[in-house]
Design an enzyme around this catalytic site. Structure first.
Site, short mmCIF file in Angstrom:
data_model
loop_
_atom_site.label_atom_id
_atom_site.label_comp_id
_atom_site.label_asym_id
_atom_site.label_seq_id
_atom_site.Cartn_x
_atom_site.Cartn_y
_atom_site.Cartn_z
N GLY A 1 0.83 -1.21 0.00
CA GLY A 1 0.00 0.00 0.00
C GLY A 1 0.86 1.25 0.00
N ASP B 1 -13.40 8.76 12.57
CA ASP B 1 -13.11 7.68 11.62
C ASP B 1 -14.25 6.68 11.50
OD1 ASP B 1 -10.62 8.80 11.32
OD2 ASP B 1 -9.49 6.99 11.85
N HIS C 1 9.05 38.48 3.68
CA HIS C 1 10.20 38.04 2.90
C HIS C 1 11.41 37.88 3.81
CE1 HIS C 1 13.04 37.70 -0.40
NE2 HIS C 1 13.81 38.58 0.25
P1 FAD Z 1 -9.41 7.03 17.20
O1 FAD Z 1 -8.27 7.94 17.30
O2 FAD Z 1 -9.19 5.73 16.53
O3 FAD Z 1 -9.91 6.79 18.70
C1 FAD Z 1 -10.90 5.88 19.01
C2 FAD Z 1 -10.80 5.57 20.48
O4 FAD Z 1 -11.95 4.82 20.85
C3 FAD Z 1 -9.59 4.72 20.88
O5 FAD Z 1 -8.97 5.28 22.00
C4 FAD Z 1 -10.19 3.36 21.25
O6 FAD Z 1 -9.48 2.72 22.28
C5 FAD Z 1 -11.56 3.77 21.72
N1 FAD Z 1 -12.60 2.75 21.60
C6 FAD Z 1 -12.97 2.05 20.51
N2 FAD Z 1 -14.03 1.27 20.79
C7 FAD Z 1 -14.32 1.49 22.09
C8 FAD Z 1 -15.31 1.00 22.94
N3 FAD Z 1 -16.24 0.13 22.54
N4 FAD Z 1 -15.33 1.44 24.23
C9 FAD Z 1 -14.41 2.34 24.68
N5 FAD Z 1 -13.46 2.84 23.88
C10 FAD Z 1 -13.43 2.42 22.61
N6 FAD Z 1 -4.50 11.90 10.85
C11 FAD Z 1 -4.13 13.19 10.68
O7 FAD Z 1 -4.99 14.07 10.61
N7 FAD Z 1 -2.81 13.54 10.59
C12 FAD Z 1 -1.82 12.61 10.65
O8 FAD Z 1 -0.64 12.97 10.57
C13 FAD Z 1 -2.18 11.26 10.84
N8 FAD Z 1 -1.23 10.32 10.91
C14 FAD Z 1 -1.61 9.01 11.13
C15 FAD Z 1 -0.61 8.05 11.18
C16 FAD Z 1 -0.94 6.72 11.37
C17 FAD Z 1 0.15 5.69 11.44
C18 FAD Z 1 -2.32 6.35 11.52
C19 FAD Z 1 -2.71 4.92 11.75
C20 FAD Z 1 -3.31 7.31 11.45
C21 FAD Z 1 -2.97 8.64 11.25
N9 FAD Z 1 -3.93 9.64 11.14
C22 FAD Z 1 -3.56 10.94 10.94
C23 FAD Z 1 -5.37 9.34 11.26
C24 FAD Z 1 -5.86 9.67 12.68
O9 FAD Z 1 -5.11 8.96 13.62
C25 FAD Z 1 -7.34 9.32 12.80
O10 FAD Z 1 -8.07 9.95 11.77
C26 FAD Z 1 -7.89 9.77 14.13
O11 FAD Z 1 -7.19 9.18 15.19
C27 FAD Z 1 -9.38 9.43 14.24
O12 FAD Z 1 -9.85 9.87 15.47
P2 FAD Z 1 -11.11 9.18 16.18
O13 FAD Z 1 -11.30 9.93 17.45
O14 FAD Z 1 -12.22 9.09 15.23
O15 FAD Z 1 -10.66 7.69 16.48
P1 NAI Z 2 -4.53 4.83 2.47
O1 NAI Z 2 -5.95 4.73 2.10
O2 NAI Z 2 -3.87 6.16 2.53
O3 NAI Z 2 -3.66 3.97 1.46
C1 NAI Z 2 -3.87 2.61 1.26
C2 NAI Z 2 -3.23 2.20 -0.06
O4 NAI Z 2 -3.23 0.80 -0.14
C3 NAI Z 2 -3.98 2.73 -1.27
O5 NAI Z 2 -3.08 3.36 -2.14
C4 NAI Z 2 -4.61 1.49 -1.86
O6 NAI Z 2 -4.74 1.56 -3.26
C5 NAI Z 2 -3.61 0.43 -1.45
N1 NAI Z 2 -4.17 -0.93 -1.38
C6 NAI Z 2 -5.39 -1.30 -0.93
N2 NAI Z 2 -5.53 -2.65 -1.01
C7 NAI Z 2 -4.34 -3.13 -1.49
C8 NAI Z 2 -3.85 -4.43 -1.78
N3 NAI Z 2 -4.59 -5.51 -1.58
N4 NAI Z 2 -2.60 -4.54 -2.27
C9 NAI Z 2 -1.83 -3.44 -2.47
N5 NAI Z 2 -2.24 -2.19 -2.24
C10 NAI Z 2 -3.48 -2.02 -1.73
O7 NAI Z 2 -4.39 4.04 3.85
P2 NAI Z 2 -3.21 3.91 4.89
O8 NAI Z 2 -1.93 4.35 4.31
O9 NAI Z 2 -3.33 2.53 5.43
O10 NAI Z 2 -3.65 4.92 6.01
C11 NAI Z 2 -4.93 4.81 6.62
C12 NAI Z 2 -5.51 6.14 6.90
O11 NAI Z 2 -4.84 6.75 7.97
C13 NAI Z 2 -5.38 7.12 5.74
O12 NAI Z 2 -6.45 6.99 4.86
C14 NAI Z 2 -5.41 8.44 6.41
O13 NAI Z 2 -6.74 8.85 6.53
C15 NAI Z 2 -4.84 8.15 7.78
N6 NAI Z 2 -3.45 8.65 7.83
C16 NAI Z 2 -3.25 9.99 7.69
C17 NAI Z 2 -1.99 10.51 7.72
C18 NAI Z 2 -1.81 11.96 7.49
O14 NAI Z 2 -2.79 12.69 7.52
N7 NAI Z 2 -0.60 12.44 7.28
C19 NAI Z 2 -0.82 9.67 7.95
C20 NAI Z 2 -1.15 8.26 8.03
C21 NAI Z 2 -2.43 7.80 8.00
#
Ligand code: FAD
Ligand code: NAI
Length: 477
Positions: free
Chosen positions: A191, A324, A456
């Site tokens: 991905g 999310d 600037h």
């Molecule tokens: P979450 O952050 O997933 O929080 C959900 C919470 O609910 C968790 O604490 C979980 O434990 C709790 N929960 C779930 N079910 C239950 C239940 N039944 N009872 C009690 N608690 C529960 N987004 C950005 O905007 N910028 C970034 O740079 C960015 N980088 C990312 C990097 C990575 C590696 C990943 C994986 C994601 C990244 N994201 C980024 C995406 C971002 O993390 C998510 O969009 C964001 O955390 C969503 O917030 P949320 O509150 O909806 O859910």
């Molecule tokens: P993503 O949706 O950004 O990318 C997933 C990639 O995997 C896509 O390009 C898709 O075409 C590919 N893919 C799907 N199925 C596949 C398969 N079977 N084989 C090969 N490729 C495949 O999802 P990602 O990177 O997992 O991140 C999840 C989410 O977390 C993002 O959508 C984003 O919303 C959030 N995130 C945000 C960040 C930021 O804002 N800087 C940083 C990291 C995550």
């Protein structure tokens, strides 16, 4: 039994912000969260974002960027460093300290705002008149709270790949990718989305050979393709990331110390790669696991997201869902802003949240950021537009930083000049995109940006110049 005006399930950036705002508006509020820290021995608020997402990934990106700069960029500044060494475990330790500081900060904010923090898994139990009953399961110790309003903010989890199970030893999701304590010689990534590019960059900079296998034929299909093409060239040709597009992943076999991935290339050729570690980052799916939505008849859509309208209302009165676990981009700032908006709607206010101006950022080097429509979207929608572009190559600040690479593109309506999209690749564009967001929120024209004085030397001059270029008035073009 405790009764609350608002109970939030989930304390990620959606839930914790919704809880704080609700409490600030005078509601008796509780926030239930089941998250635990990395050691698994204490609750950890902040959800994916703080624990295994946005924050830790940016910490690693910074550390790896420093290491790379010390090795490759310092010399041109006249700085000689000796044998630069990298300690992955130390980098992870620093990242963990940042996570601990921020997750602890939410605990403090909850106390300050009088949000009751309940640890455990929350699930719907039923109704008592107009009140919703939520069960909190703290490792088998169960209690029930009642709430007039419920905000579901349970986030998302990694989308699984049917061919292989994540073990976070050799086959990693985001959690494993953020916790490697040694650099893998050969790292595979499935991905080439946001996680694949950010994590691939981290481990490439510190010495791994990185191959990213992507199913889609188009690189970063959601981004403006001019920017995506420039990014692809930099990542592959200059930085040495191997990115194969249009592949079909076949069998994946786990060995004791490696993972074998069989796949078919875009040309139909069968290939096999053996990696030391494999990151699976193929998107995320909404998390409603254990929420027992059936108990109250809370509806989900065909993809498992909780069904909501444009204002985060579910099919049930006084039950809301944000972040999310609902439609829209999976981004922390989108989740938080929905949280604020819902709390204010509960209070009878009319908050503003424009889904058309949510910024997207990819924290690679150069960074990629955008807001609004891409050229491809405008063409598909038949919108007539003008465009202006400008580069960082001759920008004084970018040259000083040693990061004089990238482009800013402004798209504006051909008739009204209103800004429709701003697309960037370059240094610190994660910060620069805010000006694009602000411009679009205030319905600015490209001429408005062009007539605003930009300091600037700053990187923002490139956005200024691109806006001038929309009207063919570029001064440095
Ligand atoms: P979450 O952050 O997933 O929080 C959900 C919470 O609910 C968790 O604490 C979980 O434990 C709790 N929960 C779930 N079910 C239950 C239940 N039944 N009872 C009690 N608690 C529960 N987004 C950005 O905007 N910028 C970034 O740079 C960015 N980088 C990312 C990097 C990575 C590696 C990943 C994986 C994601 C990244 N994201 C980024 C995406 C971002 O993390 C998510 O969009 C964001 O955390 C969503 O917030 P949320 O509150 O909806 O859910
Ligand atoms: P993503 O949706 O950004 O990318 C997933 C990639 O995997 C896509 O390009 C898709 O075409 C590919 N893919 C799907 N199925 C596949 C398969 N079977 N084989 C090969 N490729 C495949 O999802 P990602 O990177 O997992 O991140 C999840 C989410 O977390 C993002 O959508 C984003 O919303 C959030 N995130 C945000 C960040 C930021 O804002 N800087 C940083 C990291 C995550």
């Amino acid at each position: 039994m405790s009764q609350f005006d608002v109970v939030v399930i989930g304390a990620g950036p959606g839930g914790y912000i919704a809880a704080i705002r609700s409490a600030q508006l005078g509601f008796k509020t509780a926030c239930i969260d089941a998250g635990v820290n990395k050691a698994g021995d204490a609750p950890a608020l902040g959800g994916t974002c703080l624990n295994v997402g946005c924050i830790p990934s940016k910490a690693l990106l910074q550390s790896s960027e420093h290491f790379h700069a010390a090795q490759h960029d310092f010399a041109e500044h006249g700085i000689t460093v000796g044998d630069v060494k990298f300690d992955a475990a130390k980098m992870i330790e620093r990242k963990d300290a940042i996570v601990t500081k921020l997750t602890g900060g939410i605990k403090f904010l909850f106390q300050k705002n009088k949000v009751e923090s309940l640890f455990g898994k929350g699930s719907f139990k039923g109704k008592n008149g107009d009140l919703y009953q939520i069960e909190v399961d703290n490792n088998g110790e169960k209690s029930v709270v009642e709430a007039k309003h419920v905000i579901v903010a349970t986030g998302s989890v990694p989308r699984p790949l049917p061919q292989v199970e994540i073990d976070n030893v050799n086959v990693l999701d985001n959690e494993g990718a953020l916790n490697l304590t040694a650099v893998p010689a050969k790292l595979g990534v499935i991905g080439s989305g946001v996680i694949g590019l950010e994590m691939g960059s981290v481990w490439k900079r510190v010495g791994a050979e990185v191959t990213i296998l992507e199913a889609a034929p188009t690189f970063l299909a959601a981004a403006d393709q001019q920017i995506a093409k420039e990014a692809f060239k930099v990542f592959t040709k200059e930085q040495g990331l191997e990115i194969e597009l249009g592949v079909k992943i076949g069998d994946i076999v786990k060995g004791d110390n490696n993972v074998t991935v069989n796949y078919e290339t875009a040309k139909g050729e069968a290939k096999t790669e053996i990696f030391d570690k494999l990151i699976v980052s193929i998107g995320r799916v909404p998390n409603t696991n254990g929420l027992n939505v059936e108990a109250v008849g809370l509806e989900k859509d065909e993809r498992g997201f909780i069904k909501v309208d444009g204002e985060c209302r579910t099919n049930l009165p006084n039950v809301w869902a944000i972040g999310d676990v609902v439609r829209g981009p999976m981004l922390a700032h989108k989740a938080s802003d929905e949280g604020v908006a819902v709390a204010e709607r509960i209070a009878g206010q009319k908050p503003h949240l424009d889904f058309n101006t949510i910024p997207f950022v990819i924290y690679t080097d150069p960074e990629i950021a955008w807001v609004g429509k891409t050229e491809e979207q405008l063409k598909a929608e038949g919108v007539e537009y003008k465009k202006g572009t400008s580069g960082f190559a001759a920008n004084g600040r970018a040259l000083g930083l040693g990061k004089a690479k990238g482009t800013v593109k402004v798209l504006a309506c051909a008739k009204t000049d209103r800004v429709l999209g701003v697309h960037m690749i370059g240094p610190m564009v994660s910060e620069l995109v805010a000006e694009g967001v602000m411009s679009m929120e205030f319905s600015a024209s490209s001429e408005d940006i062009a007539r605003i004085v930009h300091a600037h030397p700053t990187l923002s001059e490139v956005l200024h110049e691109a806006s001038l270029a929309v009207d063919k008035r570029a001064l440095h073009g």
